[in-house]
Structures are given as structure tokens and as C-alpha cells.
Design an enzyme around this catalytic site. Structure first.
Site, short mmCIF file in Angstrom:
data_model
loop_
_atom_site.label_atom_id
_atom_site.label_comp_id
_atom_site.label_asym_id
_atom_site.label_seq_id
_atom_site.Cartn_x
_atom_site.Cartn_y
_atom_site.Cartn_z
N HIS A 156 -0.73 9.73 7.59
CA HIS A 156 0.18 8.70 8.12
C HIS A 156 0.31 7.49 7.20
O HIS A 156 0.98 6.50 7.53
CB HIS A 156 -0.33 8.25 9.50
CG HIS A 156 0.74 7.80 10.42
ND1 HIS A 156 0.73 6.56 11.03
CD2 HIS A 156 1.87 8.42 10.84
CE1 HIS A 156 1.80 6.44 11.78
NE2 HIS A 156 2.52 7.55 11.68
N LYS B 36 1.49 4.95 4.25
CA LYS B 36 2.76 4.65 3.58
C LYS B 36 2.44 3.63 2.50
O LYS B 36 2.56 2.43 2.72
CB LYS B 36 3.79 4.05 4.55
CG LYS B 36 4.19 4.93 5.72
CD LYS B 36 3.57 4.43 6.98
CE LYS B 36 4.00 5.31 8.15
NZ LYS B 36 3.22 4.97 9.36
N ASP C 270 1.58 1.85 -11.71
CA ASP C 270 0.80 1.60 -12.93
C ASP C 270 -0.64 1.20 -12.64
O ASP C 270 -1.26 0.46 -13.42
CB ASP C 270 1.47 0.52 -13.80
CG ASP C 270 2.66 1.08 -14.57
OD1 ASP C 270 2.74 2.31 -14.73
OD2 ASP C 270 3.50 0.27 -14.98
#
Ligand SMILES: [Zn+2]
Length: 214
Positions: free
Chosen positions: A145, A147, A152
Site C-alpha cells: 500500500h 506510495k 537519485d
């Protein structure tokens, strides 16, 4: 003699002050933290100016480069070496184009997503895989779940937002963008931990009870 010493001392003091100011300036510049917060929903805009710079677009959408989606795209597109994505649902075409653009530029992109939602209607995961982006997905019963993205290995983008047009244009969502070293390291470690956990060598394609013949 006294005068000569004084001038010499004054000169040394001036050099010391100059060096001190230079060091302070460098320290302040280096230490200025990146802290951006983006809120959604954001109005639907044309993103061609960011995704295809130099091209002329005549679509009916507003041709603006401000707003939360533009800022998110700019942060992603600044990747020079690596991009780690850990996204529950990924169906946004402009964000997928940004990822493909980076992949084409030679940025090493790795994606982790949720097994249930990667095959959902409109998912961009298939397109990413088709282009050669390496994707791994969850295997456990709980949702993958997260996000978040790491650009870099120096900038974390994290928050409530799935990478879907619904989230971008309709939902109340937030994203925090930071280059705080402690946060970046923690997110990289979580990414690497999941990357190894979801190694395809460990994928199980049949439920355990089926393997036992039950
Ligand atoms: Zn346009």
C-alpha cells in the site's frame, strides 16, 4: 614597525573574515533542506511542455506548467541516475510517460507495486514492463500500500496519493518532497527490503493448500 604589523594583522583578519563568510555561505547553501508539500486535486492541464519539451501542442487543455502535477513531474524528471517507485496503484498516463522518459534516458528505474491492482483496468504497469522497466510485486495477502518514490537516492516523494488520474484530479491527497538524509535512507532501506522480499525467484503461483492437494 608597529604600523607594518598592524597592516599585516589587518590583512590577515580580512582574509580570515572572507574565508569565514565563504565557508558560512557554502554551509548555508548545502544545508538548505528541500521541503515541498503538494496538495491535490489539481486542475487537468496539458503536460506536453514537460514531457515533450520544444513540441507545439494544440490540445484543448490549459497549457500551464504550474500546479501540483507539474511540480511532481518536474521533481521526477530531474532524476539523473536512479528512480525507485513503490506505488500501490499506477494508472496515470502522464506519470507513466515521465517514468518511460527516464527509462529511455538511461535512468535505472525499479518499480514495486501491488499484485492485485497491477492488472486493474488502466494500469500502466504492463506498459512499463513492455518497455523494459523492471517491476516486482507483492506476494503476501496484505496490500503493498506504499506510495513513494526516491529520486537519485537523494529525494523522497511520499504521501497519500496513488498515481492515478482519479487521485490527481478528484481526490484530496498530499505529497511531501524532502531531501532529508535520514528519511531518504529509511525509504531506500524499505524499498530494498521489499525488492528482495518480492524477488521473482520466491514467487508462489499456487496457494499452499493446492500444492498439498487439498
Ligand atoms: Zn496540449
Amino acid at each position: 614597525m608597529v604600523s607594518a604589523v598592524s597592516w599585516r594583522q589587518l590583512g590577515l583578519a580580512a582574509v580570515a573574515v572572507s574565508l569565514g563568510l565563504e565557508l558560512m555561505y557554502r554551509f548555508v547553501r548545502r544545508r538548505r533542506p528541500l521541503r515541498e508539500v503538494l496538495f491535490f486535486p489539481t486542475p487537468l492541464i496539458c503536460t506536453e511542455a514537460l514531457l515533450s519539451p520544444g513540441t507545439c501542442c494544440s490540445c484543448p487543455l490549459p497549457h500551464r506548467t504550474d500546479g501540483a502535477l507539474s511540480q511532481l513531474l518536474r521533481r521526477l524528471l530531474q532524476a539523473q541516475h536512479t528512480l525507485e517507485l513503490c506505488i500501490f496503484t499506477f494508472s496515470s498516463p502522464p506519470l507513466a510517460r515521465a517514468v518511460l522518459l527516464l527509462h529511455e534516458r538511461g535512468v535505472r528505474v525499479r518499480v514495486i507495486t501491488d499484485s492485485d491492482y497491477m492488472a486493474a483496468s488502466g494500469s500502466q504497469i504492463g506498459a512499463l514492463r513492455k518497455a523494459g522497466v523492471v517491476v516486482r510485486h507483492s506476494q503476501s495477502s496484505g496490500f503493498m500500500h506504499h506510495k513513494f518514490a526516491v529520486v537519485d537516492r537523494s529525494i523522497v516523494i511520499t504521501g497519500s496519493m496513488n498515481w492515478t488520474m482519479q487521485a490527481i484530479q478528484t481526490n484530496r491527497e498530499n505529497l511531501l518532497i524532502t531531501d532529508d538524509g535520514v528519511c531518504v535512507q529509511a525509504y531506500m532501506e524499505e524499498f530494498q527490503r521489499l525488492w528482495e522480499e518480492f524477488d521473482p525467484a520466491g514467487y508462489c503461483f499456487f496457494p499452499e493448500e493446492d500444492q498439498n492437494g487439498s
